[in-house]
Structure formats: structure tokens, C-alpha cells
Design a protein around this motif. Sequence first.
Motif, PDB file in Angstrom:
ATOM      1  N   THR A 116      -1.387   6.777  16.692  1.00 10.25           N
ATOM      2  CA  THR A 116      -0.610   7.874  16.101  1.00 10.25           C
ATOM      3  C   THR A 116      -0.616   9.080  17.044  1.00 10.25           C
ATOM      4  N   GLN A 166       6.981  11.695   2.156  1.00 10.30           N
ATOM      5  CA  GLN A 166       7.134  10.733   3.255  1.00 10.30           C
ATOM      6  C   GLN A 166       8.605  10.623   3.684  1.00 10.30           C
ATOM      7  N   ALA A 222      -3.290  12.114  11.709  1.00  8.48           N
ATOM      8  CA  ALA A 222      -3.381  10.944  10.831  1.00  8.48           C
ATOM      9  C   ALA A 222      -3.760  11.438   9.440  1.00  8.48           C
ATOM     10  N   LEU A 253      -4.814   2.365  14.047  1.00  3.39           N
ATOM     11  CA  LEU A 253      -3.767   3.290  13.601  1.00  3.39           C
ATOM     12  C   LEU A 253      -3.996   4.699  14.141  1.00  3.39           C
ATOM     13  N   ALA A 273       1.308  10.360  10.852  1.00  5.30           N
ATOM     14  CA  ALA A 273       1.482   9.100  10.122  1.00  5.30           C
ATOM     15  C   ALA A 273       0.605   9.152   8.881  1.00  5.30           C
ATOM     16  N   ILE A 274       1.023   8.428   7.846  1.00  5.36           N
ATOM     17  CA  ILE A 274       0.254   8.367   6.597  1.00  5.36           C
ATOM     18  C   ILE A 274      -0.470   7.022   6.518  1.00  5.36           C
ATOM     19  N   VAL A 275      -1.756   7.078   6.199  1.00  9.62           N
ATOM     20  CA  VAL A 275      -2.507   5.849   5.937  1.00  9.62           C
ATOM     21  C   VAL A 275      -2.820   5.820   4.443  1.00  9.62           C
ATOM     22  N   LEU A 328       7.977  10.000   7.796  1.00  2.00           N
ATOM     23  CA  LEU A 328       6.708   9.600   8.412  1.00  2.00           C
ATOM     24  C   LEU A 328       6.452   8.114   8.183  1.00  2.00           C
ATOM     25  N   PRO A 329       5.909   7.429   9.166  1.00  2.00           N
ATOM     26  CA  PRO A 329       5.495   6.044   8.927  1.00  2.00           C
ATOM     27  C   PRO A 329       4.320   6.005   7.949  1.00  2.00           C
ATOM     28  N   LEU A 330       4.279   4.942   7.124  1.00  2.00           N
ATOM     29  CA  LEU A 330       3.157   4.779   6.191  1.00  2.00           C
ATOM     30  C   LEU A 330       2.603   3.372   6.330  1.00  2.00           C
ATOM     31  N   VAL A 331       1.288   3.285   6.512  1.00  2.00           N
ATOM     32  CA  VAL A 331       0.657   1.967   6.621  1.00  2.00           C
ATOM     33  C   VAL A 331      -0.471   1.852   5.591  1.00  2.00           C
TER      34      VAL A 331
END
Length: 416
Positions: free
Chosen positions: A213, A354, A217, A209, A334-336, A359-362
Motif C-alpha cells: 500500500t 470506500q 493502511a 498488504l 487502502a482498507i483492510v 479505495l481498495p478494500l481487502v
Amino acid sequence: MKVCIHRGAREIGGNCVEVEAQGVRIVLDVGRPLDAVLDEEVPLPPVAGLSAGDDRSLAGVIISHSHQDHWGLARQIAPDVPLFMGAAAHRILQEAAFFSPAGADMNPAGFLLDRQPFQLGPFRITPYLVDHSAFDAYALLVEADGRRLFYTGDYRGHGRKSALFARLVRNPPQDIDVVLTEGTLLDAQGAATRTPNDERSVEQTCVRLFKATPGMALVVYSAQNIDRLVTLYRAALRADRNFVMDLYTATLARATDQASIPRPGPDWPRVKVFVPRRQRLAVKNAAEFERVQWVRQSRLYPEDLAQQKERLVMTFRGSMARELEEAGCLAGAAIVWSLWPGYLQTDQRLQAFQARQALPLVHAHCSGHAYPLDIQRLVQAMQPKRIVPMHTAAPAGFRNLVAPVDLHNDGEWWPV
Ligand SMILES: [Zn+2]
């Protein structure tokens, strides 16, 4: 020797076990139930002398580790009841208290040391350092009257300290009458409630990730989960990024007092610190300026965040959202989410952030608790005469997993 589970026989959290031998009693954990809401007054379990401190037959309280559901009611214990816990666990809670209600400044009478027995009245107690998401966590062997009880506390076999679990299975204490084990991840059939995953694969996922990104991150995790801190730091380095702690996380990392844990300082040039506004204010209001002095060489300021964004892994919480938006450092971010996925549903501030920033979040997480297979491994290695489940919502599930299982209710006394 006889035992009463005051809370935790059929629930996850609020652990409290009283053990009696020769008229003397000890207590293992005084946890807060996980379903208690913030600021809710939860009474202590009905253990004589616990709140008043007026009963000499209560020899002490032992806290297995620094999670609220194991120590959270300890603040209500009378100060003259002797309290025992890990030294690092104590320091972590003490330091956390400055930043968060998840901390406490307690006054232990003694500290737990790995495999160093100590005596409380008729009880000989041997702590076993275990692999858990809380740092400095112990299982406890309790011996009295020629009987032996092994209280696992919380443990796992898939963390960064899995060698501790392997050691316990390779060389378990012998002649155990009862294992009182956690079963957090068990369902009613004795199967795992979650897909098994480990700290190593969390690291691997994060490396991927972080590399993929384009911007910053942002990682959301528990500052008290030191295993996860190490995982995220290692992943940051493998993705050639610096790792940014907030002041709270940096302070807890220092409180471990263990050389292998990353923290700000000359030995860790890739650890940086960002002090969010709320923490800056707390330091200023308390006039405890040493709290920021020691990190000054490692500090990043809002303009640094914007400049270095694609080279950073940033410790993040919903409370920092506005500040990062103002810093203009979120392009390509991006958010982890490195916590239990269920917590995301309750974090309105993070969800709003978010959505606002698109923002994408995984997810990248693994549990702090034992999978059913590891409970089986422990029982097979230890060969106890009986297994008693606790810290589980599905005690009956144990019957499909190990034997012989005894189920006991909260408040019931039973012989070991
Ligand atoms: Zn725990």
C-alpha cells in the motif's frame, strides 16, 4: 446433577445454561441473542431468582467471557446474585462502557483463575483459560454428585494462544460425563462453514498488504479482539510502519494489564494514538481528562496523519471517515477489513466512504471459533461419555463428527 440449556441449543448466541445439584443451582453465561436488535429489551431466561435475587438456591452466575452473546443480559440480574468472571474480562468491559454499549460496569463477587477450582454450594468449578477471540476467556469444568460436566464456552485452536488449546488436548480433565461444546462453524453435515484460516496467516496477509500500500493502511477490526490487535501490530512492524490505535483500543489494551500486549507508553515507541473527535468530546463532556493524559506522549494529530501517512497502520471505523477526509491523509490509502465479511454488508457508512474515496478494500480475518477438526481433537483427547452441542445452528451436524452425541432442546432438563 442435571442441566437445562435455556438458550443456545439450536442457535449461535444467547448462551445460557442452568445446572442443578442437591437443590442448589448455578448459571453458566447469560448471553444476549445475536439476532436481537440494538436497544431491544430481551427478557432474562426463566431461571428462578435471577431477576429478583430472592431465591437462595441460586448460588451464582459464571460468565465465560466478554462477548455479548455470553454476558449481554447480565445487567438485568439482581445485584445480590453472585457473579463470577475473569478479572481482565471484567476490566475490559468496564473500560469499554465509557466508549460503547458493548461494555458494562459489573460488580463480580469473585474472579476466574486458570485451573484454580472454587466451590459454590455443592459445585466445584474449575476454569480453563482458552484460545478465543475474546481476551481472558474460559471453559468451565463443573463437578457435583460425583458427575463431571465440561462446558467449553467459545474456543479455537488457531489463534495467538493456540498453545492453550494444545495444552488442553495434551492434558484434558479426566472422566468427563458430558462435554457441552460450541459448534459455531459447523454445517448440517458436520463440515466447516468457512475455509479454515488462522491468526498467523492473517498476520502474513497483512504484512503483504501493508508493504504493497503506497499510502495509509486503514484497518477495521474489533477493539475487544486483543489477539487481532497483536496480529495487526506485529504486521505493522514487519512492514516497517507505526501502529495507530484510537483511544478506545488503547484503553482496552491497557485494561488487559498484560505486559505482552502493545499499548501506548515508553515501552512501545511504535504504538501511536489518534483520538477521534467523538472520543475527544466524550472525554471532555465527562471531564475525565486522565483518559487522554496518559497517551499524550504517543498522540498523533490530523497534520501528523497527512505527513506520515505511508508509514502508518491506522485503526479505523466508519465514524472516523469525515475526519480523515478533512485531514487530507488518504492519497494511496487502502482498507483492510479484519472482521467477519458479513458485517461489511451492514456498514453503510464504511461502504459509502470506500466508494467516495475509491479505495481498495481487502479482507484479512479468521474466526474466533473452533473448526470441526478441533472439536474432534478435543473430544478424542477427552473421551467424554456424551457430547451435547450448543452455540450452533446445526446441532445434528455433530453426528457426522463425533460420538455419542445427545441433542437437547432449549428449556429441557436432562441428567449428566
Ligand atoms: Zn465468544
